[in-house]
Design a protein around this motif. Sequence first.
Motif, short mmCIF file in Angstrom:
data_model
loop_
_atom_site.label_atom_id
_atom_site.label_comp_id
_atom_site.label_asym_id
_atom_site.label_seq_id
_atom_site.Cartn_x
_atom_site.Cartn_y
_atom_site.Cartn_z
N MET A 32 0.82 -1.18 0.00
CA MET A 32 0.00 0.00 0.00
C MET A 32 0.87 1.26 0.00
O MET A 32 0.51 2.25 -0.62
N GLN A 33 1.99 1.21 0.68
CA GLN A 33 2.89 2.36 0.68
C GLN A 33 3.40 2.64 -0.73
O GLN A 33 3.50 3.80 -1.14
N ALA A 34 3.72 1.60 -1.48
CA ALA A 34 4.19 1.78 -2.84
C ALA A 34 3.08 2.35 -3.73
O ALA A 34 3.34 3.22 -4.56
N LEU A 35 1.87 1.89 -3.53
CA LEU A 35 0.74 2.42 -4.31
C LEU A 35 0.55 3.90 -4.02
O LEU A 35 0.34 4.70 -4.93
N TYR A 36 0.66 4.27 -2.75
CA TYR A 36 0.58 5.68 -2.40
C TYR A 36 1.73 6.46 -3.04
O TYR A 36 1.53 7.55 -3.57
N GLY A 37 2.93 5.88 -3.00
CA GLY A 37 4.08 6.53 -3.60
C GLY A 37 3.91 6.78 -5.09
O GLY A 37 4.47 7.72 -5.65
N PHE A 38 3.12 5.94 -5.75
CA PHE A 38 2.80 6.12 -7.16
C PHE A 38 1.64 7.09 -7.34
O PHE A 38 1.73 8.07 -8.07
N ARG A 39 0.53 6.81 -6.67
CA ARG A 39 -0.70 7.57 -6.92
C ARG A 39 -0.61 9.02 -6.46
O ARG A 39 -1.12 9.91 -7.16
N ALA A 40 -0.03 9.29 -5.31
CA ALA A 40 -0.03 10.66 -4.78
C ALA A 40 0.61 11.66 -5.74
O ALA A 40 -0.01 12.68 -6.07
N PRO A 41 1.83 11.43 -6.22
CA PRO A 41 2.40 12.43 -7.12
C PRO A 41 1.71 12.47 -8.49
O PRO A 41 1.61 13.54 -9.10
N VAL A 42 1.21 11.33 -8.96
CA VAL A 42 0.52 11.34 -10.25
C VAL A 42 -0.81 12.08 -10.14
O VAL A 42 -1.15 12.89 -11.00
N GLU A 43 -1.55 11.82 -9.07
CA GLU A 43 -2.81 12.53 -8.88
C GLU A 43 -2.56 14.03 -8.69
O GLU A 43 -3.36 14.85 -9.15
N ALA A 44 -1.48 14.39 -8.01
CA ALA A 44 -1.15 15.81 -7.86
C ALA A 44 -0.85 16.43 -9.23
O ALA A 44 -1.29 17.54 -9.53
N TRP A 45 -0.11 15.71 -10.06
CA TRP A 45 0.21 16.17 -11.41
C TRP A 45 -1.07 16.40 -12.20
O TRP A 45 -1.23 17.42 -12.88
N ILE A 46 -2.00 15.45 -12.12
CA ILE A 46 -3.27 15.59 -12.83
C ILE A 46 -4.03 16.81 -12.31
O ILE A 46 -4.59 17.58 -13.08
N GLY A 47 -4.04 16.97 -10.99
CA GLY A 47 -4.77 18.08 -10.39
C GLY A 47 -4.24 19.45 -10.78
O GLY A 47 -4.96 20.45 -10.69
N GLU A 48 -3.01 19.51 -11.22
CA GLU A 48 -2.41 20.78 -11.65
C GLU A 48 -2.78 21.14 -13.08
O GLU A 48 -2.41 22.21 -13.56
N ARG A 49 -3.48 20.26 -13.76
CA ARG A 49 -3.88 20.51 -15.14
C ARG A 49 -5.38 20.73 -15.22
O ARG A 49 -6.14 19.98 -14.60
N PRO A 50 -5.79 21.71 -15.97
CA PRO A 50 -7.23 21.93 -16.10
C PRO A 50 -7.89 20.80 -16.89
O PRO A 50 -7.30 20.27 -17.83
#
Length: 148
Positions: free
Chosen positions: A1-19
């Motif tokens: 689960m830690q690895a999944l968070y390590g993947f998802r958190a920065p990718v979701e942040a990247w997505i959130g920075e795009r309209p």
Amino acid sequence: MQALYGFRAPVEAWIGERPAPSAWNDWRPTAIRHLLENDLSALGLARPPALDFAGPEAGPAGEGLLGILYTLEGASLGSQLIGRRAAGLGLGVANGAAHLAGTATAVGNWKGYFALLDSAPALDMERVADAARTAFRFARAAFEGKHA
């Protein structure tokens, strides 16, 4: 689960920075970062160090974003099976498996994602595929404990 968070958190942040493109109307990607944070806390696990995600260029029709989303939205299909197995181990929404429920219930988003692909004008599918490969490489690095 830690690895999944390590993947998802920065990718979701990247997505959130795009309209979100206007063609998406009300469709939005499935976000589970907050559910993963709750699950890590429920299980007494620390959040892993943040990885840097340098996503692809957007592309004229949003191909970069669509490629990344292919990886994330496709995860909802496997979450249904994994969620049932987690329940067999006694894990549920309140104690470590909320992220699985969050993606498993969003399987309709997968169909919506394909509708976006079908309706996108002049979509360069090779750019979409390249972006998806970028996301898969980043996921692999996160699961191998490497900073991408």
